[in-house]
Design a protein around this motif. Sequence first.
Motif, mmCIF file in Angstrom:
data_model
loop_
_atom_site.group_PDB
_atom_site.id
_atom_site.type_symbol
_atom_site.label_atom_id
_atom_site.label_comp_id
_atom_site.label_asym_id
_atom_site.label_seq_id
_atom_site.Cartn_x
_atom_site.Cartn_y
_atom_site.Cartn_z
ATOM 1 N N ALA A 44 -32.347 16.974 -10.902
ATOM 2 C CA ALA A 44 -33.208 15.792 -10.839
ATOM 3 C C ALA A 44 -33.492 15.254 -12.240
ATOM 4 O O ALA A 44 -33.486 14.044 -12.471
ATOM 5 C CB ALA A 44 -34.514 16.126 -10.123
ATOM 6 N N LEU A 45 -33.733 16.159 -13.186
ATOM 7 C CA LEU A 45 -33.973 15.740 -14.568
ATOM 8 C C LEU A 45 -32.701 15.144 -15.164
ATOM 9 O O LEU A 45 -32.720 14.058 -15.756
ATOM 10 C CB LEU A 45 -34.451 16.923 -15.399
ATOM 11 N N PHE A 46 -31.589 15.861 -15.004
ATOM 12 C CA PHE A 46 -30.335 15.408 -15.593
ATOM 13 C C PHE A 46 -29.918 14.053 -15.036
ATOM 14 O O PHE A 46 -29.663 13.102 -15.783
ATOM 15 C CB PHE A 46 -29.239 16.439 -15.330
ATOM 16 N N TYR A 47 -29.847 13.947 -13.705
ATOM 17 C CA TYR A 47 -29.365 12.711 -13.107
ATOM 18 C C TYR A 47 -30.395 11.590 -13.193
ATOM 19 O O TYR A 47 -30.025 10.406 -13.215
ATOM 20 C CB TYR A 47 -28.946 12.953 -11.652
ATOM 21 N N GLY A 48 -31.669 11.944 -13.258
ATOM 22 C CA GLY A 48 -32.685 10.916 -13.430
ATOM 23 C C GLY A 48 -32.533 10.207 -14.760
ATOM 24 O O GLY A 48 -32.561 8.967 -14.829
ATOM 25 N N ASN A 49 -32.376 10.967 -15.832
ATOM 26 C CA ASN A 49 -32.182 10.364 -17.153
ATOM 27 C C ASN A 49 -30.853 9.625 -17.235
ATOM 28 O O ASN A 49 -30.760 8.538 -17.827
ATOM 29 C CB ASN A 49 -32.255 11.435 -18.238
ATOM 30 N N LEU A 50 -29.815 10.217 -16.636
ATOM 31 C CA LEU A 50 -28.504 9.574 -16.651
ATOM 32 C C LEU A 50 -28.534 8.259 -15.873
ATOM 33 O O LEU A 50 -27.887 7.284 -16.258
ATOM 34 C CB LEU A 50 -27.457 10.517 -16.068
ATOM 35 N N ALA A 51 -29.300 8.236 -14.785
ATOM 36 C CA ALA A 51 -29.389 7.029 -13.971
ATOM 37 C C ALA A 51 -29.989 5.874 -14.752
ATOM 38 O O ALA A 51 -29.501 4.736 -14.681
ATOM 39 C CB ALA A 51 -30.229 7.309 -12.728
ATOM 40 N N VAL A 52 -31.046 6.150 -15.502
ATOM 41 C CA VAL A 52 -31.685 5.098 -16.302
ATOM 42 C C VAL A 52 -30.696 4.545 -17.323
ATOM 43 O O VAL A 52 -30.571 3.324 -17.507
ATOM 44 C CB VAL A 52 -32.938 5.643 -17.006
ATOM 45 N N ASP A 53 -29.970 5.436 -17.988
ATOM 46 C CA ASP A 53 -28.997 4.991 -18.985
ATOM 47 C C ASP A 53 -27.845 4.238 -18.331
ATOM 48 O O ASP A 53 -27.365 3.236 -18.872
ATOM 49 C CB ASP A 53 -28.458 6.204 -19.763
ATOM 50 N N THR A 54 -27.413 4.694 -17.155
ATOM 51 C CA THR A 54 -26.292 4.052 -16.469
ATOM 52 C C THR A 54 -26.660 2.647 -16.009
ATOM 53 O O THR A 54 -25.865 1.708 -16.143
ATOM 54 C CB THR A 54 -25.847 4.898 -15.270
ATOM 55 N N ALA A 55 -27.861 2.485 -15.454
ATOM 56 C CA ALA A 55 -28.290 1.154 -15.021
ATOM 57 C C ALA A 55 -28.349 0.191 -16.199
ATOM 58 O O ALA A 55 -27.938 -0.976 -16.090
ATOM 59 C CB ALA A 55 -29.651 1.246 -14.334
ATOM 60 N N ALA A 56 -28.821 0.669 -17.338
ATOM 61 C CA ALA A 56 -28.870 -0.168 -18.534
ATOM 62 C C ALA A 56 -27.462 -0.508 -19.015
ATOM 63 O O ALA A 56 -27.182 -1.648 -19.418
ATOM 64 C CB ALA A 56 -29.653 0.531 -19.640
ATOM 65 N N LEU A 57 -26.561 0.470 -18.971
ATOM 66 C CA LEU A 57 -25.178 0.241 -19.393
ATOM 67 C C LEU A 57 -24.515 -0.813 -18.516
ATOM 68 O O LEU A 57 -23.889 -1.758 -19.013
ATOM 69 C CB LEU A 57 -24.404 1.558 -19.339
ATOM 70 N N VAL A 58 -24.636 -0.647 -17.192
ATOM 71 C CA VAL A 58 -24.002 -1.591 -16.271
ATOM 72 C C VAL A 58 -24.612 -2.986 -16.427
ATOM 73 O O VAL A 58 -23.903 -3.995 -16.407
ATOM 74 C CB VAL A 58 -24.113 -1.088 -14.820
ATOM 75 N N ASP A 59 -25.924 -3.051 -16.601
ATOM 76 C CA ASP A 59 -26.582 -4.348 -16.813
ATOM 77 C C ASP A 59 -26.065 -4.997 -18.096
ATOM 78 O O ASP A 59 -25.773 -6.195 -18.125
ATOM 79 C CB ASP A 59 -28.096 -4.153 -16.888
ATOM 80 N N ASP A 60 -25.915 -4.202 -19.147
ATOM 81 C CA ASP A 60 -25.424 -4.734 -20.416
ATOM 82 C C ASP A 60 -24.034 -5.351 -20.264
ATOM 83 O O ASP A 60 -23.787 -6.477 -20.717
ATOM 84 C CB ASP A 60 -25.373 -3.628 -21.473
ATOM 85 N N VAL A 61 -23.103 -4.600 -19.654
ATOM 86 C CA VAL A 61 -21.735 -5.114 -19.563
ATOM 87 C C VAL A 61 -21.643 -6.259 -18.556
ATOM 88 O O VAL A 61 -20.833 -7.177 -18.722
ATOM 89 C CB VAL A 61 -20.723 -3.995 -19.235
ATOM 90 N N TYR A 62 -22.492 -6.247 -17.524
ATOM 91 C CA TYR A 62 -22.476 -7.332 -16.545
ATOM 92 C C TYR A 62 -22.956 -8.633 -17.190
ATOM 93 O O TYR A 62 -22.367 -9.698 -16.970
ATOM 94 C CB TYR A 62 -23.352 -6.966 -15.354
#
Length: 267
Positions: A44-62
């Motif tokens: 939960a900790l690992f994927y929770g932090n990764l999720a926040v970074d991933t959403a920001a990454l996808v938003d950036d490239v979109y």
Amino acid sequence: MVGGARFDAPKFDSAVTARLARRATLRRSVALASDFRYEQTDPALFYGNLAVDTAALVDDVYVGATGRALDGAVILDVGGGPGYFADAFARVGARYLSVEPDPAEMHAADLQVHGSVRGSGTALPFRTSSVDVCMSSNVAEHVRDPWAMAEEMLRVTAPGGIVVLSYTLWWGPFGGHETGPWHFLGGERAARRYARTHGHEPKNRYGKSLFAVGASDGLRWATTTPNGELLSAFPRYHPRWAWWLVRVPVVRELLVSNVVLVLRAVR
């Protein structure tokens, strides 16, 4: 050269990654790397932090690729597992859908994710051109034919929409997952060693649920598929000043760890 296209010097210094480049700092890289030790002990900790970074990454490239934010966009997460990424994408205003083939994974965290569908990444149960963004995070290395999955991702993405495919490289430090670093001596050998040491099979079993996929494999597909245009390729976890590594054959397989391919869907 493959099919007349160069795949050994991919693009990454463009408007598509301009926003992400500002966030791709050494501090971010260290924080993400430090979280890897919790992948199995505290997912939960690992994927929770990764999720926040991933959403920001996808938003950036979109934003870079379309000029629009994810707010209101329909996003499909291929291999979404139990849905750790759902809340992070909801916070940026996206309508999040996911597909996952393993029912045990879907229910692993007791999360309630509306729009989660059981299905195969290589035969996505979604209509052609039905989503704005199709992404997959650390899944391709678990698929026997990852480029069939990648073509399906392009199929379900509307023309002009974006595919973001991120995967772990076999010859990188995390390529063997929990069997590493012994995977450098062979995937089957590493799996047998893990079973002897721990008394049970690894979660990611080489040849069954873990496969050797390289950066050049993805770049070759991305530059030759008739259904997508490669917009950018860059290391997912590296600071911006180290992105040049993805341009260097052989070196990238060992040092990039995880590569991101960003494509625009075309018909």
